[in-house]
Structure formats: C-alpha cells, structure tokens
Design a protein around this motif. Structure first.
Motif, mmCIF file in Angstrom:
data_model
loop_
_atom_site.group_PDB
_atom_site.id
_atom_site.type_symbol
_atom_site.label_atom_id
_atom_site.label_comp_id
_atom_site.label_asym_id
_atom_site.label_seq_id
_atom_site.Cartn_x
_atom_site.Cartn_y
_atom_site.Cartn_z
ATOM 1 N N THR A 210 0.829 -1.205 0.000
ATOM 2 C CA THR A 210 0.000 0.000 0.000
ATOM 3 C C THR A 210 0.864 1.257 0.000
ATOM 4 O O THR A 210 0.547 2.251 -0.675
ATOM 5 N N GLU A 211 1.965 1.240 0.739
ATOM 6 C CA GLU A 211 2.872 2.391 0.741
ATOM 7 C C GLU A 211 3.543 2.556 -0.619
ATOM 8 O O GLU A 211 3.797 3.693 -1.063
ATOM 9 N N GLN A 212 3.818 1.459 -1.310
ATOM 10 C CA GLN A 212 4.343 1.549 -2.673
ATOM 11 C C GLN A 212 3.308 2.170 -3.603
ATOM 12 O O GLN A 212 3.642 2.985 -4.484
ATOM 13 N N GLN A 213 2.036 1.788 -3.423
ATOM 14 C CA GLN A 213 0.972 2.383 -4.232
ATOM 15 C C GLN A 213 0.846 3.883 -3.957
ATOM 16 O O GLN A 213 0.647 4.679 -4.876
ATOM 17 N N ALA A 214 0.993 4.264 -2.691
ATOM 18 C CA ALA A 214 0.912 5.680 -2.332
ATOM 19 C C ALA A 214 2.025 6.476 -2.995
ATOM 20 O O ALA A 214 1.793 7.584 -3.527
ATOM 21 N N GLN A 215 3.216 5.928 -2.985
ATOM 22 C CA GLN A 215 4.354 6.618 -3.614
ATOM 23 C C GLN A 215 4.138 6.735 -5.120
ATOM 24 O O GLN A 215 4.393 7.794 -5.716
ATOM 25 N N ALA A 216 3.676 5.650 -5.746
ATOM 26 C CA ALA A 216 3.433 5.681 -7.190
ATOM 27 C C ALA A 216 2.329 6.673 -7.540
ATOM 28 O O ALA A 216 2.425 7.394 -8.549
ATOM 29 N N LEU A 217 1.272 6.734 -6.730
ATOM 30 C CA LEU A 217 0.183 7.673 -6.978
ATOM 31 C C LEU A 217 0.660 9.112 -6.817
ATOM 32 O O LEU A 217 0.283 9.998 -7.602
ATOM 33 N N GLU A 218 1.473 9.358 -5.820
ATOM 34 C CA GLU A 218 2.012 10.704 -5.604
ATOM 35 C C GLU A 218 2.830 11.156 -6.822
ATOM 36 O O GLU A 218 2.705 12.299 -7.284
ATOM 37 N N GLU A 219 3.665 10.256 -7.338
ATOM 38 C CA GLU A 219 4.471 10.581 -8.522
ATOM 39 C C GLU A 219 3.591 10.806 -9.747
ATOM 40 O O GLU A 219 3.859 11.708 -10.559
ATOM 41 N N ALA A 220 2.526 10.001 -9.892
ATOM 42 C CA ALA A 220 1.626 10.160 -11.040
ATOM 43 C C ALA A 220 0.913 11.503 -10.995
ATOM 44 O O ALA A 220 0.737 12.171 -12.031
ATOM 45 N N LEU A 221 0.488 11.926 -9.809
ATOM 46 C CA LEU A 221 -0.189 13.222 -9.665
ATOM 47 C C LEU A 221 0.764 14.374 -9.977
ATOM 48 O O LEU A 221 0.384 15.346 -10.654
ATOM 49 N N ARG A 222 1.980 14.267 -9.518
ATOM 50 C CA ARG A 222 2.946 15.329 -9.799
ATOM 51 C C ARG A 222 3.285 15.394 -11.279
ATOM 52 O O ARG A 222 3.517 16.479 -11.823
ATOM 53 N N SER A 223 3.310 14.226 -11.936
ATOM 54 C CA SER A 223 3.568 14.227 -13.376
ATOM 55 C C SER A 223 2.431 14.877 -14.156
ATOM 56 O O SER A 223 2.618 15.313 -15.289
ATOM 57 N N LYS A 224 1.252 14.954 -13.545
ATOM 58 C CA LYS A 224 0.095 15.603 -14.165
ATOM 59 C C LYS A 224 -0.040 17.059 -13.718
ATOM 60 O O LYS A 224 -1.054 17.706 -13.984
ATOM 61 N N GLY A 225 0.966 17.557 -13.006
ATOM 62 C CA GLY A 225 0.970 18.954 -12.620
ATOM 63 C C GLY A 225 0.337 19.259 -11.278
ATOM 64 O O GLY A 225 0.123 20.431 -10.955
ATOM 65 N N GLN A 226 0.041 18.255 -10.497
ATOM 66 C CA GLN A 226 -0.605 18.462 -9.207
ATOM 67 C C GLN A 226 0.364 18.121 -8.076
ATOM 68 O O GLN A 226 0.788 16.973 -7.925
ATOM 69 N N ASP A 227 0.713 19.133 -7.263
ATOM 70 C CA ASP A 227 1.511 18.883 -6.070
ATOM 71 C C ASP A 227 0.649 18.116 -5.071
ATOM 72 O O ASP A 227 -0.429 18.579 -4.694
ATOM 73 N N ALA A 228 1.114 16.970 -4.641
ATOM 74 C CA ALA A 228 0.268 16.107 -3.805
ATOM 75 C C ALA A 228 1.094 15.391 -2.760
ATOM 76 O O ALA A 228 2.298 15.139 -2.928
ATOM 77 N N LYS A 229 0.414 15.067 -1.670
ATOM 78 C CA LYS A 229 0.979 14.250 -0.619
ATOM 79 C C LYS A 229 -0.012 13.128 -0.328
ATOM 80 O O LYS A 229 -1.176 13.383 0.012
ATOM 81 N N VAL A 230 0.419 11.883 -0.489
ATOM 82 C CA VAL A 230 -0.466 10.732 -0.338
ATOM 83 C C VAL A 230 -0.169 10.036 0.986
ATOM 84 O O VAL A 230 0.988 9.736 1.303
ATOM 85 N N TYR A 231 -1.215 9.781 1.765
ATOM 86 C CA TYR A 231 -1.107 9.155 3.072
ATOM 87 C C TYR A 231 -1.805 7.799 3.046
ATOM 88 O O TYR A 231 -2.744 7.579 2.284
ATOM 89 N N VAL A 232 -1.376 6.914 3.928
ATOM 90 C CA VAL A 232 -1.971 5.579 4.069
ATOM 91 C C VAL A 232 -2.632 5.488 5.439
ATOM 92 O O VAL A 232 -2.011 5.803 6.462
ATOM 93 N N ALA A 233 -3.890 5.067 5.455
ATOM 94 C CA ALA A 233 -4.641 4.914 6.714
ATOM 95 C C ALA A 233 -5.232 3.513 6.767
ATOM 96 O O ALA A 233 -6.108 3.167 5.976
ATOM 97 N N MET A 234 -4.748 2.720 7.697
ATOM 98 C CA MET A 234 -5.255 1.359 7.873
ATOM 99 C C MET A 234 -6.352 1.340 8.942
ATOM 100 O O MET A 234 -6.300 2.093 9.905
ATOM 101 N N ARG A 235 -7.306 0.473 8.758
ATOM 102 C CA ARG A 235 -8.439 0.414 9.680
ATOM 103 C C ARG A 235 -8.117 -0.368 10.943
ATOM 104 O O ARG A 235 -8.521 0.014 12.045
#
Length: 532
Positions: A210-235
C-alpha cells in the motif's frame, strides 16, 4: 375465519335486517338495559351507529386487502441515494437489474445536480464552488484494511477487526458485549491465523504494498501537474487512521481526497473506514478547515477495467488451450444479511464489475466463460453465494480442466490471495480434478491502474468543499463529504424500502397489518357495543 364471519355478518345482518327490528335485537342482543340507558342510546340510534361503523370497518379491511396486492409504498423526505434502491431490484434478473440501476443512476444524478443548483443559486460563486489554488498541495488519503506485520501482531489485529460493529453486527441490546465477543473470537482464531501468516513469510505484505501504491500515486499526480501528498490509513493495524489524520494536521493541508482502496463499496470495508473518519472529523475541531471529498467506489472506471483485462489476458497466454480456460472471479464475501437487511450495495457493484470486465474482454476477442464466487466465509450464518470452494468443485464435476482465478475485490497481495487462494483453493481444485491452475496477480502498482487512480483524484478535486460530490453515472454510492455519505447511508438503511411492486411486498404487508389491526379493533369495539 373471524374476518370471514364478520364480513358475512356485516353483509347479511346489517344490510338485510332493519337496524332497529325486534328480530335483529332478539338474535344479537341480550335483554334490554335499564330505561336510563335506552333514553340515552335508543335502539334506532344504536342500529344506525352499528351500520355506519360496520361499513367503515368493511372499508378499512377492504383497503388493507387491496394494499397487499396493489401496493405503492411511498416514503417522503428520504435522501437522494442509490443505496435505498438496491433492495427493490434484487428480485429482478441480473441483466434487468443493471438496466434499471443505470436508469435510476442517471435520474438521481440529474436530481442531485438540480438540488445542488437550487441550493447554490443564492450563494456567492466563491462559496458555491471554492476556487482552490493550483499551487496549493493536495492531500490524498488511501484507506485500507491493514494486516499484522509479525506473528505477535495477529491476535491484537484480530481483536481490532472483531471489535468493529460494521464487521460483527450485533443487535442494539448487545452492543455493550462487542469487546467481550471480540476478545473471545480473536483468542480462538489466533492460532490458526498465525499458521496462515507463517506460511506466507510471517506477516502480511499489505502495508508495504500500500505504501508503494501511495508513492506511485504521488508521482503520477505530480507528473500531471498536481503537487500532492499521499497518506496511508489502515483500519485495523498500523499506520492507524487516527495517526494518519494527525500527520495531515501537522502538514497543514487544507484539501483532501479520500480514496478507499476497495474497488466496490461495502459497509464492512469502505463503510467502516469512512464511519471512523466521520467520527474523527466530528470530534476534532481542528479538522473544520480541512475540506474534503470521498470517492466511495471506482470499479466502473475505464482504467481499472483496462488494467484488470490486461492482467487477465497475460495470464491466459500461459495456458496451452486458453480458449477452454474458465475465468473464475473470486470476491471477498460478506454475510447475506448485509445485502438483504443493511442494504449493502456490494453484491450489485461486484456483479456489475464482472460484467464490465467481461464486456471489455469480449471486445478484445476473449470469449471464455466466466464464474463469480465469494470466498473467506466464516461463522455459521449464510454469506453471499456461490461460495468459492463449492463453485470450484462444481466446475470440476462439469469437466472444467483449466481454471484462471481472478481476485477481483483485492488490489493488493495479502493473506487472502497468497494463502487462501494460492494454497487452500488451489489444493482443493487439484483434488477436485482441475488439471491446470492459474491466478491473476493483484493490481498492486500496475502503471495503468495507478494512472487511473490519479485521474480519479483529479476529477474529484473540483468537488472538495462543495455540496454533494463527484459521482460516476454508474456508481451506486454517491460521493461527497464523509459525514454526508455516512448520514445518507444510515438514513437510507433505517427507512422502509421504497418500491412499486405487485403482490405481498414487505411494505404492503406492514401497511396491511396495521390497517387490519385497526379494522379488527373497530369491529371488536362494535361487537362490545352490540352486547351492551
């Protein structure tokens, strides 16, 4: 028999007999009361009263009977939500159900937009649709189940799981026993669960993936011009949702997109995490400035469907006779009562998800037959069927030799893919006669999947802080702020079903029963008066 007797007596004794006739009084009444009574309640007036009261009672009973056959249960002031329409379509064939849900979805999406327009008509433009600066960082909160990272974590993880009222649903009178029941269940199941986790390396890989997915999503958003910070929340394990929210507060973010990593919505997965978030937001005044929106489910997104089809096609190529392979979708199960009584849209979304994937595969030239089944059943209660273990054995009996399992409700590898599917179900399949076994990997950080999640986040961003939220036309669960989504679900689940159906519907029987009881009470009162 009582109703028939009363009906007959009303039709014959009252209609054909003179209300104040001596014969009528002789057959139906005891000797006359004292003169003072007769002076107040004359025989004639009493007969007129009986005639009209019997007629009213007949009308009430007739109406009650008609309701049971021609029932339209109208319930006003319900929230506009596709959640409440799900139970009304369960009686229809699946293809008809999907068509109806799609029509209702388009209609209610239009209604929601009209409501949004009417509410914002008198608001300033800046208030109706907040203009978020492009340079302002965007927070994304990924919600997931969590899993024990070591064998020592297994029992406390299970306790957190079973202590959740959305997992173990107890009657209101027994809610106080939830911690006690969770302790018993976690203690009794821990030894077997430890064996399962030991077989896959001594812990769950869910957090790491899940943390790998968060990092990949953060990079994808930045590549689309959106500064982003992705967090992981487990139940149910670390990093807990509360800890992630605290980190968001420390980082000073003002806008947040909440994205459950469950393609299909269920009250036991996305619903549980969102309910916890709703409680946190209500209790923490510092979160009032944190504008947010929720993407409750996203199984219908084209990128998700494409990614699933890509992986399925890749695995099909590994079979010698790929045209004969049975595509076996195995979804995580839930108790049937969640769907029938708590109005969980999970089964409808799961079935629709399979249909969308198979439609895409057909367009790619894949003509294989498919099966959908539900795994991970525990306890004595009935869960969604067919069960995965039963479906595998049935396919083997029908002569299926090649089986490709698709873990459709999981986007991460974890205990239910690595141990339950890869070990338990594979062994069962081989014993049943399946000769060639394959399994599609979970999506994990597959690029097409991550890119589509990034698009979903960007599409939801304009709805942050506004009334309502982004929702796909095919989605059964509306987007929007977390408290609005939970309140909508709870209100819909607590209300009677909204339906137009012929026959003995639940609403018809409820209304019929109440009216019939009133009618019987009225007839009983009339009988007492006749005996006076």
């Amino acid at each position: 028999p009582r109703l028939i007797h009363l009906w007959w007596s009303v039709g014959v004794d009252v209609s054909l007999s003179s209300p104040g006739s001596r014969d009528s009084r002789r057959h139906h009444h005891p000797p006359p009361r004292p003169t003072c009574w007769n002076s107040i309640w004359t025989v004639r007036n009493r007969g007129i009263f009986l005639m009209y009261s019997h007629t009213a009672a007949m009308a009430a009973v007739t109406y009650a009977l008609l309701v049971s056959f021609f029932a339209e249960a109208r319930v006003g002031n319900l929230p506009t939500s596709m959640l409440r329409t799900r139970p009304t379509t369960r009686q229809l064939p699946y293809s008809h159900r999907l068509s109806l849900l799609s029509q209702l979805g388009n209609s209610q999406q239009s209604n929601r937009k009209k409501i949004h327009s009417s509410v914002t008509a008198n608001m300033d433009q800046s208030e109706a649709e907040p203009q978020l600066e492009a340079a302002e960082p965007l927070g994304v909160l990924l919600l997931n189940l969590g899993g024990p990272e070591t064998l020592e974590d297994v029992e406390p993880f299970l306790y957190n799981l079973f202590a959740d009222p959305d997992i173990i649903r107890l009657p209101s009178a027994l809610k106080s026993l939830q911690p006690f029941i969770a302790k018993i269940l976690s203690s009794s199941r821990a030894p077997k669960s430890k064996e399962a986790y030991e077989s896959i390396g001594g812990g769950s890989p869910l957090r790491e993936i899940t943390e790998q997915q968060a990092q990949a999503l953060e990079e994808a958003l930045r590549s689309k011009g959106q500064d982003a910070k992705v967090y992981v929340a487990m139940r149910y394990w670390k990093p807990f949702t509360e800890d992630s929210i605290e980190q968001i507060k420390k980082d000073g973010l003002k806008q947040l997109v909440i994205l459950p990593l469950y393609p299909q919505f269920s009250i036991s997965t996305s619903g549980s995490s969102l309910r916890l978030l709703a409680d946190i937001f209500k209790q923490d005044k510092q979160l009032e400035d944190l504008k947010h929106t929720v993407i409750p489910s996203w199984y219908q997104r084209p990128g998700y469907v494409k990614a699933m089809c890509d992986l399925i096609e890749t695995e099909l190529e590994k079979f010698e006779n790929k045209e004969k392979v049975e595509i076996f979708f195995s979804a995580h199960g839930v108790p049937k009562s969640y769907v029938d009584e708590a109005f969980d849209p999970y089964q409808d979304e799961m079935e629709h998800s399979v249909q969308l994937i198979m439609r895409e595969l057909r367009e790619r030239g894949v003509k294989n037959h498919e099966t959908l089944a539900y795994q991970s059943r525990v306890g004595p209660v009935e869960w969604l069927q067919p069960y995965t273990e039963d479906a595998i054995q049935d396919l083997a009996k029908k002569g299926v030799d090649d089986l490709l399992v698709v873990p459709i409700s999981f986007v991460n590898e974890h205990i239910e893919t690595l141990e339950e599917i890869d070990m338990e179900y594979r062994e069962l399949a081989e014993e049943a006669g399946i000769k060639n076994w394959g399994r599609v990997p979970a999506l994990n950080s597959y690029p097409v999947f991550i890119e589509d999640l990034a698009d979903a986040v960007l599409e939801a961003k304009p709805y942050i802080g506004s009334i309502g939220g982004y929702s796909d036309d095919m989605a059964l669960v509306p987007g929007g702020p977390v408290d609005e989504l939970i309140d909508t679900y709870d209100n819909a689940a607590e209300q009677p079903l909204v339906a137009w159906e012929w026959g003995f519907t639940r609403n018809a029987e409820t209304i019929n029963g109440r009216i019939a009881m009133i009618a019987l009470a009225a007839l009983s009162a009339v009988d007492l008066l006749r005996l006076m």
